[in-house]
Design an enzyme around this catalytic site. Structure first.
Site, mmCIF file in Angstrom:
data_model
loop_
_atom_site.group_PDB
_atom_site.id
_atom_site.type_symbol
_atom_site.label_atom_id
_atom_site.label_comp_id
_atom_site.label_asym_id
_atom_site.label_seq_id
_atom_site.Cartn_x
_atom_site.Cartn_y
_atom_site.Cartn_z
ATOM 1 N N SER A 81 0.942 -1.241 0.155
ATOM 2 C CA SER A 81 0.034 -0.193 -0.033
ATOM 3 C C SER A 81 0.977 1.439 0.068
ATOM 4 C CB SER A 81 -0.861 -0.132 1.357
ATOM 5 O OG SER A 81 -1.918 1.011 1.015
ATOM 6 N N HIS A 89 -7.512 -5.468 -1.538
ATOM 7 C CA HIS A 89 -6.458 -4.771 -0.784
ATOM 8 C C HIS A 89 -5.925 -5.648 0.578
ATOM 9 C CE1 HIS A 89 -3.777 -1.533 -0.664
ATOM 10 N NE2 HIS A 89 -4.044 -1.064 0.672
#
Length: 659
Positions: free
Chosen positions: A520, A633
């Site tokens: 991320s 994610h």
């Protein structure tokens, strides 16, 4: 036979404990145990244990997933969420054991059960479309392909982990314990989250964004809902994001968490108290430069819905978590704004549950050798008793690398905290490669909590270095805000300074074999590093960001995140977004890089990894792209177990080849 370290396949052996709930009499705790089945699927079950027992006992059985247990105030019944009927609904079961009974049959399911004070009703959360009611029938109709065409006029029409958002909103409903629907409590085109009941059961609390244009406001307010009059009263000023409201036991005050967004999503979470008699609100943590929440990162699935600022039985002070210097600890906050650490230590307290009628508080704790277990803490004696040892048996056969914490002075004299782990089987006099890990966020915190990924790297013979660079929570408001508008600047230098410090301090590190990885924001930083220095011999970038211009339109948060974090908008300053984009500098990449990305990642969409990969390969440089199907994610924390193992194996395989 010598012990081995923890490997990637050991993921299948872990027990993950969460959401502990202490019984009203303070004698028993019910909690969720999640494990991975032989079919490599997650399974969550409820377990119960008395505070004098050393053995946790299964409370629910079968092939369903059971979560979110809540005791009735009289202690006789437990409500919980289960998918045993095909979708998540609310079930109840006698606290002494017996057959579970389904009490909601709502078309779109139900979650978050909250008991009324008289133990006769349950407030639940469900989703409803514009024309749907609580008794709408669940018709299983086969839709034509054309009926599945998605249309929207909203900018926030998708969310990572959820996909394209249905045209429904979260509402609160009141259900009798026998399953009879009492009423729908909230309405309108807004999403509502529940707080709790008033002591007399006549009111409930909730928080919601009820602005005309919710996707532009990014705010939430706390509301009191009168159940008889069916009226709501807003008690916050529509100037921030407020949540987790709780009535005090005497009904005179309300606590809640939140912030005024002075620093956007880098603003520290505070604890507030609203006085019902005077209508005044005060921030009880306004003199405390600590975030009032658990912001620690780990990959043990410890993330749970925050308890909020929980009242003591006398309605005179609050219990709350605080994250500081790599620790999440339990504090008390008095109404005189005095903050006291009630239970500390070098660890992550990721959940807690006090009892109004007992001195015990249940703590869920992770530390360098404990993936997650429950402890009983006595408020008066300050003594602590371990209740569970969910992973102790198999971990006893393993060698665990214990992190050593350190502090160093960065380039501008800022003090930065970090940790270093030696490889399993470490021998004095030998040299070992080092992997630098970078956390996401960036507003998060590495901590003393257990990290499976780090243990896997140590087992493979790598040292592991991880720090909390500027932008991290845990070191005050100025520190966490320092990265905004300056990505790849001081934060980047902090990481290089940490490497320099480690090379000077730890003689066992091989200076020529240093790798870097992160996910991320940590993936962005990995991309930034390999486009700005060649000092790392190998890199693995995960769920990364390479191009802030395209991120603006493809990420579920891009349309506001760029402005909040980079202080630049595509509409007003696209040149600045490009300046912050690693893709702009991709011709400078020389480091062999592995790009790991999930197909269904909507937070950092896979096109971010694709752009970086193609640009590197077009230059005939060393890169590999690995795409994980049906994953979002959160692959590294909650993804398919087989794919989580594959991800770790790809990472360690790349470092084995190039380090």
């Amino acid at each position: 036979m010598s012990k081995t370290g923890i490997n990637s396949n050991d993921l299948l052996t872990f027990n993950f404990l969460s959401d502990p709930q202490l019984s009203p009499d303070g004698k028993s705790v019910i909690f969720v145990r999640r494990h991975i089945t032989d079919e490599k699927k997650y399974r969550s079950k409820l377990y119960i244990q008395t505070l004098t027992d050393k053995q946790m006992h299964p409370f629910t059985q079968g092939e369903s997933n059971d979560t979110n247990p809540r005791w009735s105030p009289n202690g006789k019944t437990i409500a919980f969420v289960s998918d045993r009927s095909g979708k998540n609904q609310i079930w109840t079961i006698p606290a002494k054991g017996g057959e579970a009974k389904q009490i909601t049959f709502l078309k779109n399911g139900a979650s978050n059960p909250l008991w009324s004070p008289d133990s006769q009703q349950v407030l639940v959360t469900t989703s409803l479309g514009e024309d749907e009611t609580l008794d709408s029938e669940d018709k299983k109709e086969e839709k034509q392909l054309v009926d599945k065409v998605y249309e929207t006029e909203k900018v926030n029409y998708k969310a990572d982990g959820a996909g394209l958002l249905p045209k429904k909103h979260a509402h609160l409903a009141l259900i009798k314990k026998d399953g009879t629907i009492v009423k729908q409590v909230t309405a309108g085109p807004y999403d509502h989250s529940a707080g709790n009941f008033s002591p007399d059961g006549k009111q409930v609390l909730c928080y919601a964004n009820q602005f005309d244009n919710p996707e532009d406001a990014f705010l939430s307010d706390v509301y009191i809902i009168d159940l008889d009059a069916e009226e709501q009263t807003k008690i916050t000023n529509s100037d921030g994001r407020y949540s987790s409201p709780l009535f005090s036991p005497d009904g005179s005050k309300i606590s809640f968490l939140g912030h005024d967004q002075s620093y956007k999503n880098a603003t520290l979470i505070e604890a507030y108290v609203y006085d019902l008699a005077t209508g005044e609100t005060m921030c009880v943590t306004e003199n405390w430069d600590v975030v009032a929440a658990d912001t620690a990162i780990n990959d043990m699935g410890t993330g749970v819905q925050p308890a909020g600022a929980v009242w003591n039985s006398a309605s005179s002070s609050l219990y709350l978590l605080g994250s500081t210097h790599g620790k999440t600890q339990l504090y008390t906050a008095s109404l005189d704004k005095e903050i006291t650490c009630l239970c500390g230590g070098d660890r992550q307290i990721y959940a807690f549950s006090p009892s109004e009628n007992a001195d015990a508080i249940i703590l869920a704790i992770s530390d360098p050798t404990t993936p997650g277990d429950l402890f009983s803490f006595d408020k008066n004696t300050k003594e602590e008793q371990r209740l569970t040892a969910a992973n102790e048996d198999w971990l006893a056969e393993k060698t665990i690398s214990i992190p050593e914490t350190f502090h160093f002075q960065a380039h501008d004299q800022s003090t930065i905290q970090g940790w270093i782990m030696k490889p399993v089987g470490f021998k004095d006099g030998e040299k070992y490669p080092l992997v630098v890990e970078i956390h996401g966020g960036p507003h998060a915190m590495y901590s003393y909590g257990f990290m499976h990924e780090f243990q896997v790297l140590a087992e493979k013979g790598y040292g592991v270095l991880y720090i909390n660079p500027r932008g991290s929570f845990g070191y005050g408001q100025n520190f966490v805000n320092a990265v905004r508008g300056a990505y790849g600047q001081g934060d980047y230098q902090d990481i290089l300074d940490a490497v320099d410090y480690a090379l000077e301090t730890y003689v066992w590190i091989d200076h020529e074999r240093i790798g870097v990885t992160g996910g991320s924001y940590g993936g962005f930083m990995t991309n930034w590093i390999v486009t700005h220095t060649n000092r790392f011999k190998a890199a693995v970038t995960q769920r990364s960001i390479s191009n802030w211009i395209s991120f603006y339109g493809v990420s579920d948060i891009g349309y506001f995140f760029n402005d909040w974090q980079l202080k630049a908008s595509l509409l007003d300053n696209p040149d600045k977004l490009w300046e912050f984009s690693p893709l702009r500098y991709v011709k400078q990449v020389e480091t062999p890089i592995l790009i790991l990305h999930s197909e269904n990642d909507l937070r950092c969409p896979i096109e971010q990894g694709e752009q970086f990969y193609v640009a590197i390969k077009q230059q005939k440089k060393t890169a590999k792209l690995v795409r994980f199907p049906a994953s979002d994610h959160n692959l590294s924390r909650n993804g398919d177990p087989s794919l989580r193992i594959k991800r770790l194996d790809e990472m360690t395989g790349w470092f084995a080849e190039y380090l």
